[in-house]
Enzyme design. Structure first.
Site, PDB file in Angstrom:
ATOM      1  CE  LYS A  69      -5.301   3.127  -6.741  1.00  0.00           C
ATOM      2  NZ  LYS A  69      -5.679   2.382  -5.543  1.00  0.00           N
ATOM      3  CE  LYS A 126      -2.081   0.553  -5.437  1.00  0.00           C
ATOM      4  NZ  LYS A 126      -2.683  -0.134  -4.279  1.00  0.00           N
TER       5      LYS A 126
HETATM    6 ZN   LIG Z   1      -2.436  -2.056  -0.040  1.00  0.00          ZN
END
Ligand SMILES: [Zn+2]
Length: 325
Positions: A247, A194
């Site tokens: 992501k 992420k």
């Molecule tokens: Zn968060």
């Protein structure tokens, strides 16, 4: 001219093209992110994400009906709590908004696969994903709260939990508590790669989770780093992640490719809010063909190696795929 190989032979018409097509988007691959909030009869469109709403629980159940009708198998739940505090207690309260939503969803639609986002940022008044001390996001003390959050969600009926906080050791902490409490059968889908991304802007409007000071660069990854994504993925799998998420998705095709090649575990690409907003804005202006662009973008994620697609376009995509059948 004498050419032995003529790739155009296999592009002559749609029949042969579809016969040799390498990648497909299937409805079964879609995960639809949804936002729930307190109140009644509320369905508030997120201004930067046309077609995406914050739902009160009654409206959430109505909206789920369409998800089911379209055959989208899974939802990923995010909550907007009644009130926020410094320790994000709304995240792990037995009757927190996501816990209530998970309970209701499973009551109404037992076969719907309910995935819950595990993080504190929607529930903390400072908007960070962990506990704060002297302006620093604390790692280890946050782990207990994340594990508690996951446990409370699973007790409410979640089929799978998805930690998105990017604290070190969170997958291990969650796995350990779930196992101890009799939930060793519940899988963890970790947001392993992420990145600290500008593409999350519209989501923060939706979830009201913009950090009140600083940014998330001390825990989310630098978008310049690919090898670090391998390390994060390595650690999460080592700690017990069953699936991983990359992501954002569109600007990170290399990360999807590399993690899938190297680890081979089921991988979900998160087609984030900013990616959705860009498409919607351009489509609203008549500058692009929305359907074509969305399917092409999602196909690029599958081609890179994604198995599952977490996308706000999920319902539209399901509709389009049904029409084509
Ligand atoms: Zn968060």
């Amino acid at each position: 001219m004498e050419l032995k190989r003529r790739p155009r032979r296999l592009r002559a018409n749609e029949t042969i093209r579809s016969m040799v097509r390498e990648n497909h988007i299937r409805i079964e691959n879609l995960i639809y992110p949804m936002f729930v909030m307190p109140g009644e009869k509320k369905k508030m469109e997120i201004s930067s994400m046309p077609g995406v709403y914050n739902y009160s629980l009654d409206e959430f159940i109505v909206a789920l009906h369409e998800v089911i009708e379209l055959g989208v198998p899974a939802v990923l739940l995010f909550g907007i709590p009644e009130s926020k505090d410094s320790v994000g207690s709304g995240a792990y309260h037995e009757h927190g908004i996501v816990q209530q939503a998970a309970r209701l969803a499973k009551q109404h639609y037992p076969n719907l696969y309910v995935i819950t986002d595990v993080c504190l940022c929607e529930y903390t008044d400072h908007g960070h994903c962990g506990l704060i001390e002297n302006g620093q996001v604390l790692n280890d003390p946050t782990l207990d709260l994340l594990a508690k959050t996951a446990l409370s969600q699973v007790r409410a009926g979640a089929d799978m939990v998805a930690p998105s906080d990017m604290m070190d050791g969170r997958v291990a902490a969650i796995r350990e508590l779930l196992d101890k409490e009799g939930f060793s059968h519940i899988p963890i889908m970790a947001y392993s790669a992420k990145f600290a991304s500008g593409f999350y802007g519209p989501f923060r409007e939706a979830a009201g989770s913009t950090p009140q000071f600083g940014d998330r660069r001390t825990y989310q990854m630098d978008s310049a780093n690919g090898n670090e994504a391998m390390l994060e993925t390595d650690l999460d799998i080592e700690e017990g992640a069953d699936m991983i998420i990359v992501k954002p998705a569109l600007s990170y095709g290399d990360i999807i490719y590399r993690t899938k090649e190297k680890y081979g575990v089921p991988l979900a690409a998160y087609n984030v809010s900013g990616e959705y907003a860009m498409v919607k804005a351009a489509a609203a202006n008549g500058w692009i063909d929305e359907k074509r662009i969305v399917l092409e973008a999602l196909l690029s994620m599958k081609r890179a190696g994604a198995d599952l697609l977490i996308t706000y376009h999920a319902l539209d995509v399901a509709r389009w795929l049904r029409e084509e059948r």
